[in-house]
Every structure is written in structure tokens, then in C-alpha cells.
Design a protein around this motif. Structure first.
Motif, PDB file in Angstrom:
ATOM      1  N   GLU A 141      17.672  29.727  14.141  1.00 49.44           N
ATOM      2  CA  GLU A 141      18.196  30.978  13.607  1.00 49.44           C
ATOM      3  C   GLU A 141      18.242  30.943  12.085  1.00 49.44           C
ATOM      4  O   GLU A 141      17.884  31.911  11.406  1.00 49.44           O
ATOM      5  CB  GLU A 141      19.588  31.260  14.165  1.00 49.44           C
ATOM      6  N   ARG A 142      18.658  29.816  11.539  1.00 51.25           N
ATOM      7  CA  ARG A 142      18.744  29.687  10.090  1.00 51.25           C
ATOM      8  C   ARG A 142      17.358  29.816   9.448  1.00 51.25           C
ATOM      9  O   ARG A 142      17.175  30.566   8.483  1.00 51.25           O
ATOM     10  CB  ARG A 142      19.363  28.330   9.730  1.00 51.25           C
ATOM     11  N   GLU A 143      16.378  29.112   9.986  1.00 50.12           N
ATOM     12  CA  GLU A 143      15.039  29.132   9.394  1.00 50.12           C
ATOM     13  C   GLU A 143      14.378  30.503   9.549  1.00 50.12           C
ATOM     14  O   GLU A 143      13.812  31.047   8.588  1.00 50.12           O
ATOM     15  CB  GLU A 143      14.156  28.065  10.047  1.00 50.12           C
ATOM     16  N   LEU A 144      14.441  31.080  10.743  1.00 45.96           N
ATOM     17  CA  LEU A 144      13.759  32.352  10.987  1.00 45.96           C
ATOM     18  C   LEU A 144      14.442  33.500  10.250  1.00 45.96           C
ATOM     19  O   LEU A 144      13.780  34.435   9.784  1.00 45.96           O
ATOM     20  CB  LEU A 144      13.706  32.627  12.487  1.00 45.96           C
ATOM     21  N   SER A 145      15.752  33.426  10.138  1.00 47.64           N
ATOM     22  CA  SER A 145      16.483  34.443   9.379  1.00 47.64           C
ATOM     23  C   SER A 145      16.060  34.419   7.914  1.00 47.64           C
ATOM     24  O   SER A 145      15.862  35.475   7.286  1.00 47.64           O
ATOM     25  CB  SER A 145      17.986  34.204   9.497  1.00 47.64           C
ATOM     26  N   THR A 146      15.892  33.219   7.369  1.00 47.65           N
ATOM     27  CA  THR A 146      15.454  33.082   5.971  1.00 47.65           C
ATOM     28  C   THR A 146      14.052  33.650   5.789  1.00 47.65           C
ATOM     29  O   THR A 146      13.777  34.367   4.809  1.00 47.65           O
ATOM     30  CB  THR A 146      15.487  31.606   5.543  1.00 47.65           C
ATOM     31  N   LEU A 147      13.151  33.345   6.708  1.00 50.94           N
ATOM     32  CA  LEU A 147      11.787  33.874   6.624  1.00 50.94           C
ATOM     33  C   LEU A 147      11.790  35.396   6.656  1.00 50.94           C
ATOM     34  O   LEU A 147      11.038  36.055   5.931  1.00 50.94           O
ATOM     35  CB  LEU A 147      10.934  33.327   7.769  1.00 50.94           C
ATOM     36  N   ARG A 148      12.634  35.962   7.503  1.00 50.12           N
ATOM     37  CA  ARG A 148      12.692  37.430   7.603  1.00 50.12           C
ATOM     38  C   ARG A 148      13.239  38.039   6.315  1.00 50.12           C
ATOM     39  O   ARG A 148      12.724  39.056   5.827  1.00 50.12           O
ATOM     40  CB  ARG A 148      13.559  37.833   8.799  1.00 50.12           C
ATOM     41  N   LYS A 149      14.277  37.424   5.741  1.00 50.10           N
ATOM     42  CA  LYS A 149      14.842  37.952   4.504  1.00 50.10           C
ATOM     43  C   LYS A 149      13.844  37.861   3.355  1.00 50.10           C
ATOM     44  O   LYS A 149      13.810  38.729   2.480  1.00 50.10           O
ATOM     45  CB  LYS A 149      16.120  37.181   4.154  1.00 50.10           C
ATOM     46  N   ASN A 150      13.030  36.815   3.380  1.00 49.06           N
ATOM     47  CA  ASN A 150      12.030  36.640   2.324  1.00 49.06           C
ATOM     48  C   ASN A 150      10.789  37.496   2.521  1.00 49.06           C
ATOM     49  O   ASN A 150       9.912  37.528   1.646  1.00 49.06           O
ATOM     50  CB  ASN A 150      11.605  35.164   2.238  1.00 49.06           C
ATOM     51  N   GLY A 151      10.683  38.133   3.672  1.00 45.76           N
ATOM     52  CA  GLY A 151       9.510  38.959   3.953  1.00 45.76           C
ATOM     53  C   GLY A 151       8.270  38.158   4.278  1.00 45.76           C
ATOM     54  O   GLY A 151       7.145  38.691   4.191  1.00 45.76           O
ATOM     55  N   VAL A 164       3.717  27.465  11.591  1.00 47.33           N
ATOM     56  CA  VAL A 164       5.165  27.696  11.543  1.00 47.33           C
ATOM     57  C   VAL A 164       5.649  28.231  12.889  1.00 47.33           C
ATOM     58  O   VAL A 164       6.661  27.782  13.440  1.00 47.33           O
ATOM     59  CB  VAL A 164       5.529  28.669  10.406  1.00 47.33           C
ATOM     60  N   PHE A 165       4.898  29.185  13.434  1.00 48.54           N
ATOM     61  CA  PHE A 165       5.305  29.740  14.724  1.00 48.54           C
ATOM     62  C   PHE A 165       5.276  28.682  15.817  1.00 48.54           C
ATOM     63  O   PHE A 165       6.242  28.523  16.579  1.00 48.54           O
ATOM     64  CB  PHE A 165       4.410  30.911  15.130  1.00 48.54           C
ATOM     65  N   LEU A 166       4.182  27.939  15.923  1.00 51.51           N
ATOM     66  CA  LEU A 166       4.064  26.972  17.012  1.00 51.51           C
ATOM     67  C   LEU A 166       5.110  25.877  16.890  1.00 51.51           C
ATOM     68  O   LEU A 166       5.664  25.424  17.899  1.00 51.51           O
ATOM     69  CB  LEU A 166       2.661  26.358  17.043  1.00 51.51           C
ATOM     70  N   ARG A 167       5.408  25.464  15.650  1.00 49.44           N
ATOM     71  CA  ARG A 167       6.456  24.451  15.462  1.00 49.44           C
ATOM     72  C   ARG A 167       7.808  24.977  15.955  1.00 49.44           C
ATOM     73  O   ARG A 167       8.530  24.292  16.706  1.00 49.44           O
ATOM     74  CB  ARG A 167       6.553  24.047  13.989  1.00 49.44           C
ATOM     75  N   CYS A 168       8.141  26.192  15.542  1.00 45.93           N
ATOM     76  CA  CYS A 168       9.426  26.775  15.954  1.00 45.93           C
ATOM     77  C   CYS A 168       9.469  27.035  17.469  1.00 45.93           C
ATOM     78  O   CYS A 168      10.491  26.791  18.132  1.00 45.93           O
ATOM     79  CB  CYS A 168       9.683  28.070  15.190  1.00 45.93           C
ATOM     80  N   TYR A 169       8.354  27.507  17.990  1.00 45.61           N
ATOM     81  CA  TYR A 169       8.295  27.781  19.425  1.00 45.61           C
ATOM     82  C   TYR A 169       8.416  26.487  20.229  1.00 45.61           C
ATOM     83  O   TYR A 169       9.098  26.442  21.269  1.00 45.61           O
ATOM     84  CB  TYR A 169       6.984  28.500  19.744  1.00 45.61           C
ATOM     85  N   ALA A 170       7.776  25.427  19.741  1.00 45.84           N
ATOM     86  CA  ALA A 170       7.875  24.130  20.413  1.00 45.84           C
ATOM     87  C   ALA A 170       9.312  23.617  20.406  1.00 45.84           C
ATOM     88  O   ALA A 170       9.809  23.087  21.409  1.00 45.84           O
ATOM     89  CB  ALA A 170       6.943  23.120  19.748  1.00 45.84           C
ATOM     90  N   LEU A 171       9.999  23.779  19.270  1.00 46.17           N
ATOM     91  CA  LEU A 171      11.397  23.364  19.198  1.00 46.17           C
ATOM     92  C   LEU A 171      12.265  24.183  20.146  1.00 46.17           C
ATOM     93  O   LEU A 171      13.153  23.651  20.817  1.00 46.17           O
ATOM     94  CB  LEU A 171      11.914  23.507  17.760  1.00 46.17           C
ATOM     95  N   TYR A 172      12.000  25.488  20.211  1.00 47.16           N
ATOM     96  CA  TYR A 172      12.763  26.359  21.116  1.00 47.16           C
ATOM     97  C   TYR A 172      12.594  25.909  22.570  1.00 47.16           C
ATOM     98  O   TYR A 172      13.576  25.778  23.312  1.00 47.16           O
ATOM     99  CB  TYR A 172      12.296  27.800  20.947  1.00 47.16           C
ATOM    100  N   LEU A 173      11.349  25.649  22.978  1.00 48.03           N
ATOM    101  CA  LEU A 173      11.099  25.233  24.351  1.00 48.03           C
ATOM    102  C   LEU A 173      11.627  23.829  24.624  1.00 48.03           C
ATOM    103  O   LEU A 173      12.068  23.529  25.742  1.00 48.03           O
ATOM    104  CB  LEU A 173       9.607  25.300  24.658  1.00 48.03           C
ATOM    105  N   ALA A 174      11.611  22.964  23.620  1.00 42.07           N
ATOM    106  CA  ALA A 174      12.214  21.636  23.779  1.00 42.07           C
ATOM    107  C   ALA A 174      13.709  21.777  24.059  1.00 42.07           C
ATOM    108  O   ALA A 174      14.268  21.074  24.925  1.00 42.07           O
ATOM    109  CB  ALA A 174      11.979  20.800  22.537  1.00 42.07           C
ATOM    110  N   GLY A 175      14.358  22.687  23.335  1.00 43.84           N
ATOM    111  CA  GLY A 175      15.780  22.947  23.575  1.00 43.84           C
ATOM    112  C   GLY A 175      16.034  23.532  24.951  1.00 43.84           C
ATOM    113  O   GLY A 175      17.012  23.177  25.627  1.00 43.84           O
ATOM    114  N   GLU A 176      15.148  24.427  25.397  1.00 41.36           N
ATOM    115  CA  GLU A 176      15.297  25.011  26.726  1.00 41.36           C
ATOM    116  C   GLU A 176      15.108  23.954  27.816  1.00 41.36           C
ATOM    117  O   GLU A 176      15.842  23.923  28.811  1.00 41.36           O
ATOM    118  CB  GLU A 176      14.261  26.121  26.918  1.00 41.36           C
TER     119      GLU A 176
END
Length: 477
Positions: free
Chosen positions: A162-172, A122-134
Motif C-alpha cells: 500500500e505504501r509503495e503503490l500509493s506513492t507511485l499513484r501520487k507521483n503519477g 514493478v508490477f510483477l514484483r509487487c504482484y509476486a509479493l501480493y501473491l506470496a502474502g496470500e
């Protein structure tokens, strides 16, 4: 287990975990501190003695604690950074995605992990998307405005992340690495208070990610921000505080903290470089030069922080030493921003200001947020009497860091050259507020008060500050 053994064990595991998640700069930092721990003499072998450098006079000056008896402040609240319960959940897919990531094929890496649920995936997928956007944002900036121009380009992945990570944080169900990434997203979107809170959660859960500490430090712009942090007790906290004190210009507190850390990390080149940075701010150029000379002996291919060394050599007008440093940087990696900055200083000292500007521009093509290059380029434009270009460069510098007193001073100089003394005085006041011990700034402000346009002689005569030869010679960028 002794303090040093504990730190060593934690760092060894952290280096692997950070590298597995492609957080390479954090992994490098952890590995450098690992080697910076003094080895147990009883365990010396011919294969590891090359890392055991003799204690120089510089190290002896700061290492006042007994190396074998001094514990690091705080007790590790996590015995070792073990967080790999999902190691085999997505193993083969993760290895493929990581190989794509390492080849900078970020979207491809994210696609491979689209159905994987392990925390690392999950982290690497999100991080890859973030860097692709950058990466795409940088491309748009170049396409639309040129490499040095301003642009409204944004990272197109921020909203979904932001939507996905915010949901993960709210869900613990979010882990410390995704918390770090979530904070990066929040910071870019301007939610700095929430980003600070999320980073605090990240470092309290996993304190070995230096990238997270660095981002947290960037959000602590005041002493109140720093004091409000409810940080858990861990030796990494001392590294963070030392770095934060430095950014807040609390140089003596910073030096004391690094002195304490040397009790365990007595051979850390990072700590030596940070000590040099603090002493540079205190205008102790001779000591800074000595530290950098030793750093280059120990790590001859080092490029980071060497731009600061070039500033010192420039200020002391050490032409031959600066020439040698520029040649070394060019040979090692001529396309590093620091290398371009060093070469720019070299040409500036030779009086070849056009060539100097060319190299500072090159540095900014490599890193548009490279603060030193904007400030140094502004100085060169002042020398060339191109005040509009100088003002633009200085303004870009203060946009990046509003605490850069050199840029504020440069703006004062530029507006003074244009005969706009009220504006110049305002900028000189800002620079003096940020660096009150630099006599050069006080002298400039006094002269501005005493111009025919202002003719405020009493205010000018009241401009006084502690003087020193180093401060008066502080013409370095």
C-alpha cells in the motif's frame, strides 16, 4: 476498420500483454472473447473453420442484430492496447522472474526484480509479493484453524505494498496494472470507496483487463454505486454493465445487454453461460438446460459454470443426466470446486447426504469462499436434521454474499425447525426481498406467520406473489 476487426486487433494484443504480466485468468477471458468474434467468411481456411459453429436456435433467439452491420456501443478511445515502451529495459531479469513466478516461487521472482525500474517489472514484483502474502495467509489459516475454520490471518505484504503503490499513484508514475493491484490491496484493508476510485482509473486507462472490471463490479453493490461511475466509452464497458446488472438482479437489463453484445461476439461461450445464469435466476430451467447442453457440445472439457447446470438437473430431478455430468466432471478434473459441487448434488439427489456433505467440504477446502458450496452444504445439513451445522453453513454463505437469497431462506428453514419462528420470519423476509418472484419463499413466509407461536393469520393471507410451475419446483440449491 470494422467494429469486429477493431475488437479482434485489440484483444490479440491484450491477450499477450495480460499473459506477460501473469494475469492469466484475464488473458484467458480475453482469448475466449477473441475466438467468440464471428470470423469473416472471406477469410475462412481449413485451420480456422473448427471455431465457426452453426447458429443454433439458442443463438438465433438472442442475436437479433445483423452481425455485419451492428457496431459495438462506444468508440475505442485507445486504438490498440500498446503500452510496452519499457519492453527491453529489464528484459532478461523479467524473463527470469516470470519463470519463477510461473513455478509459484513468488518471493524468488520479486527478489530478481528488486532493482528493476521498468513498469512491467514493478508490477510483477509487487504482484509476486501480493501473491506470496496470500499464499502464506492460506497456509496460516490451515495451520491455525483447519481448512474450513475462521482465522485472523492476514496478508503480511499489504502494508508495504500500500505504501509503495500509493506513492507511485501520487507521483503519477503508476500504470493501469499497478492501479488494479493497488485496488486489491485497498479492498482487503477495507478501503472500498478508494478501491472503487482506483479501479475506475485502471479500467479507464486500460479497459482490456477483465480482472479489474470484475473487482469493480464486486464493489458496486447498489444501483447508485453503478450509476456514479464515470466510465469512458469502450465496448468493454458493455461486458461490465451486463455483469453488474446480473449481480444487481436486473435480469432483463442484463439479457438485453448480452443480446446486444452477441451482435459482435456471436460465438462467445462466456456470453452464453451468462445468459444461462440470468435465465436460471428467472427460473427458466428448460432454456438454461438447452444452453448448457450446447455449451458442452462446443466445449466438452468445460468445468466453469457447470455447477449451475447441475443445480438445474437437480431441480428437474434428471438423475441420469446429473449422473453423466458428475462422471464427466470427475474425469476432467475432480479437484475443481465446481466438480466437487456437481458430485455433491449427484449424491444429494440419490439421498446420500453424508457423501454429499463430504464433497461440498472438499470444494471448500479448494476454495473457502465458494458460495454455492456453503449454501448447498447447509441444505444437506437441514436434510440430516443437523440444524446447528446448517445455521453455521448458511451464515458463512451470507458473510460471503449478503444477497444470496437461498442462504437467507435456508436460515429461515433452520430456525423454523428449531421452533424459533420470529427469527425464521426475519430471514424469510430477507429472502423474499432479494427474490420476490419465487413463490416458494412467499409460501414459507405465510406458513411461518400462521404458526401457533405467531398466529398472524391476516399477514399470512397477504403473502402472495406471482406463481409459476418453475418457481414452485425451485427446490434446487
Amino acid at each position: 476498420m470494422s467494429s469486429k476487426d477493431s475488437c479482434r486487433s485489440e484483444l490479440r494484443i491484450a491477450v499477450r500483454q495480460l499473459s506477460d504480466r501473469c494475469l492469466y485468468s484475464a488473458s484467458k477471458w480475453a482469448a475466449e472473447q477473441l475466438v467468440g468474434i464471428e470470423q469473416d467468411p472471406a477469410k475462412f481456411t481449413p485451420t480456422n473453420t473448427r471455431f465457426q459453429r452453426g447458429s443454433s436456435s439458442i443463438r438465433r433467439k438472442y442475436r437479433t442484430h445483423d452481425m455485419t452491420a451492428t457496431p459495438i456501443a462506444g468508440v475505442s478511445y485507445v486504438a490498440t492496447p500498446v503500452m510496452e515502451e519499457d519492453e527491453l529495459v529489464d528484459g532478461d531479469f523479467y524473463l527470469l522472474a516470470k519463470s519463477y513466478f510461473d513455478c509459484r516461487e513468488y518471493k524468488r521472482a520479486a527478489h530478481v526484480l528488486r532493482d528493476q525500474t521498468g513498469r512491467k517489472s514493478v508490477f510483477l514484483r509487487c504482484y509476486a509479493l501480493y501473491l506470496a502474502g496470500e499464499k502464506r495467509k492460506e497456509e496460516e489459516m490451515i495451520e491455525l484453524e483447519g481448512p474450513l475454520g475462521k482465522s485472523d490471518a492476514v496478508n503480511g505484504e499489504l502494508v508495504s505494498l500500500e505504501r509503495e503503490l500509493s506513492t507511485l499513484r501520487k507521483n503519477g508514475t503508476i500504470d493501469p496494472f499497478c492501479l488494479y493491484l493497488y485496488a486489491l490491496v485497498l479492498k482487503q484493508k477495507g478501503s472500498e470507496n478508494l478501491a472503487r476510485t482506483v479501479l475506475l482509473e485502471s479500467v479507464n486507462s486500460y479497459p482490456w483487463n477483465w480482472n479489474a472490471w470484475t473487482e469493480l463490479r464486486s464493489l458496486c453493490t447498489t444501483v447508485d454505486n453503478l450509476n456514479s461511475l464515470a466510465l469512458n466509452s469502450h465496448w468493454m464497458k458493455d461486458f461490465f454493465l451486463a455483469s453488474a446488472y446480473q449481480e444487481l438482479r436486473m435480469h432483463n437489463d442484463c439479457l438485453s445487454k448480452y443480446e446486444y453484445l452477441l451482435g459482435t461476439f456471436g460465438y462467445s461461450n462466456y456470453i452464453q453461460a451468462q445468459i444461462a445464469k440470468a435465465q436460471y435466476s428467472l427460473r427458466e430451467f428448460d432454456q438454461v438446460e438447452a444452453i448448457f447442453e450446447e455449451l458442452l457440445r462446443n466445449d466438452p472439457y468445460r468445468v466453469e459454470d457447470m455447477d449451475m447446470y447441475s443445480n438445474v438437473l437437480y431441480a428437474k430431478e434428471c438423475f441420469s443426466a446429473l449422473s453423466y455430468l458428475a462422471h464427466r466432471a470427475f474425469t476432467i478434473d475432480k479437484y475443481r470446486p465446481e466438480s466437487c459441487c456437481i458430485i455433491g448434488n449427484y449424491y444429494s439427489l440419490k439421498g446420500q447426504h453424508e457423501k454429499s456433505v463430504m464433497y461440498f467440504r472438499r470444494a471448500l477446502k479448494l476454495n473457502k469462499n465458494y458460495l454455492s458450496a456453503w449454501t448447498l452444504m447447509g441444505h444437506e445439513f437441514v436434510e440430516m436434521k443437523n440444524t446447528p451445522a446448517a445455521v453455521d453453513a448458511y451464515r458463512r454463505a451470507v458473510d460471503i454474499d449478503s444477497c444470496d437469497y437461498r442462504a437467507w431462506y435456508g436460515l429461515g428453514q433452520a430456525y423454523e425447525m428449531m421452533g424459533m419462528h420470529f427469527y425464521a420470519l426475519n430471514y424469510f423476509k430477507k429472502s423474499v426481498f432479494l427474490q420476490p418472484t419465487d413463490s416458494r419463499l412467499w409460501i414459507a413466509m405465510a406458513q411461518c406467520y400462521e404458526t401457533e407461536q405467531l398466529h398472524m393469520l391476516d399477514e399470512g393471507s397477504n403473502c402472495s406473489a406471482p406463481t409459476s410451475k418453475a418457481a414452485l419446483r425451485a427446490g434446487a440449491p
